[in-house]
Design a protein around this motif. Structure first.
Motif, mmCIF file in Angstrom:
data_model
loop_
_atom_site.group_PDB
_atom_site.id
_atom_site.type_symbol
_atom_site.label_atom_id
_atom_site.label_comp_id
_atom_site.label_asym_id
_atom_site.label_seq_id
_atom_site.Cartn_x
_atom_site.Cartn_y
_atom_site.Cartn_z
ATOM 1 N N THR A 134 0.782 -1.140 0.028
ATOM 2 C CA THR A 134 -0.084 -0.085 0.287
ATOM 3 C C THR A 134 0.887 1.171 0.109
ATOM 4 O O THR A 134 1.808 1.177 0.846
ATOM 5 C CB THR A 134 -0.915 -0.066 1.066
ATOM 6 O OG1 THR A 134 -1.684 -1.000 1.370
ATOM 7 C CG2 THR A 134 -1.781 1.404 1.172
ATOM 8 N N GLY A 141 -3.643 12.017 -6.791
ATOM 9 C CA GLY A 141 -3.916 10.724 -7.568
ATOM 10 C C GLY A 141 -3.513 10.658 -8.721
ATOM 11 O O GLY A 141 -3.801 10.020 -9.724
ATOM 12 N N ASP A 144 -1.799 7.115 -9.117
ATOM 13 C CA ASP A 144 -2.817 6.025 -9.257
ATOM 14 C C ASP A 144 -3.762 6.160 -10.771
ATOM 15 O O ASP A 144 -4.055 4.887 -11.221
ATOM 16 C CB ASP A 144 -3.890 6.479 -8.220
ATOM 17 C CG ASP A 144 -3.483 6.119 -6.468
ATOM 18 O OD1 ASP A 144 -2.279 5.192 -6.765
ATOM 19 O OD2 ASP A 144 -3.616 6.558 -5.901
ATOM 20 N N ALA A 176 -6.294 1.808 2.267
ATOM 21 C CA ALA A 176 -6.346 1.690 1.031
ATOM 22 C C ALA A 176 -7.379 1.587 0.405
ATOM 23 O O ALA A 176 -8.592 0.919 0.894
ATOM 24 C CB ALA A 176 -5.348 0.096 0.535
ATOM 25 N N ASP A 180 -6.396 2.883 -5.190
ATOM 26 C CA ASP A 180 -5.148 2.954 -4.906
ATOM 27 C C ASP A 180 -4.272 1.789 -5.463
ATOM 28 O O ASP A 180 -4.612 0.814 -5.262
ATOM 29 C CB ASP A 180 -4.897 2.799 -3.347
ATOM 30 C CG ASP A 180 -5.533 4.076 -2.571
ATOM 31 O OD1 ASP A 180 -5.565 5.179 -3.165
ATOM 32 O OD2 ASP A 180 -5.747 3.929 -1.423
#
Length: 202
Positions: A134, A141, A144, A176, A180
């Motif tokens: 994680t 973001g 991701d 998480a 993610d």
């Protein structure tokens, strides 16, 4: 866990980084810890890394070692709508201000997903990571989103989060969410720790 619950955790790690001060100089140690990963790379690999900012583990020597070894290095470029593109990096390429003040970017054409689909290894920034893979980023973001697109398009390169030693936590200590993107390993100044393959891209 929602973003608002992650914010206090991010704030804690940011405070810890600010408190490091000049002790944050880790370029040589980080490059030494990454040496086994570089030795395992096929010749002339395409590798993604990033230009570290003040307070982050120093990637400058790692970038130089990748270039010296003959690999093609790309670094991320922040685009609108929280998207990443990529540009070639080498020690002699000029840097200029990018979308965000204080974050330099190489001068040159930007590369889209198709141009970096062959990445063998991706070094990505993080505020913390745990032994289950994680990764806690800064909350934008960008990575991701990119990693989701990269994996969906068939990308198989290993993703390695870079953190300080105290930011590598036991499995399960970081929250998480479904979006993610997990990492395949964690690099710290003292060494590299692979993540068990269960639930993590290989």
């Amino acid at each position: 866990m929602s973003a608002e619950h992650k914010d206090p955790i991010r704030s804690r790690f940011r405070r810890q980084r600010r408190a490091l001060g000049s002790a944050a100089a880790t370029a040589e140690a980080l490059a030494s810890a990454a040496a086994p990963l570089l030795r395992d790379l096929p010749a002339h690999s395409l590798v993604a890394c990033y230009l570290s900012m003040t307070g982050e583990p120093d990637t400058s020597r790692l970038l130089e070692d990748l270039d010296t070894a003959g690999h093609t290095v790309v670094v991320p470029v922040c685009e609108p709508d929280r998207q990443l593109s990529w540009r070639h990096w080498s020690p002699d390429i000029e840097l200029a201000a990018g979308l965000f003040p204080g974050i330099p970017e190489p001068v040159g054409p930007s590369l889209g997903l198709d141009a970096v689909q062959g990445l063998e290894l991706l070094f990505v920034p993080a505020l913390a990571a745990d032994a289950a893979g994680t990764r806690m980023g800064k909350g934008g973001g960008y990575y991701d989103r990119f990693l989701a697109r990269y994996r969906a398009a068939g990308g198989t390169g290993r993703t390695i989060a870079i953190v300080y030693d105290h930011e590598l936590l036991p499995a399960g200590e970081l929250p998480a969410e479904a979006f993610d993107a997990p990492v395949d390993g964690v690099l710290t100044p003292s060494g590299f720790r692979p993540v068990p393959t269960s639930g993590v891209y290989t």
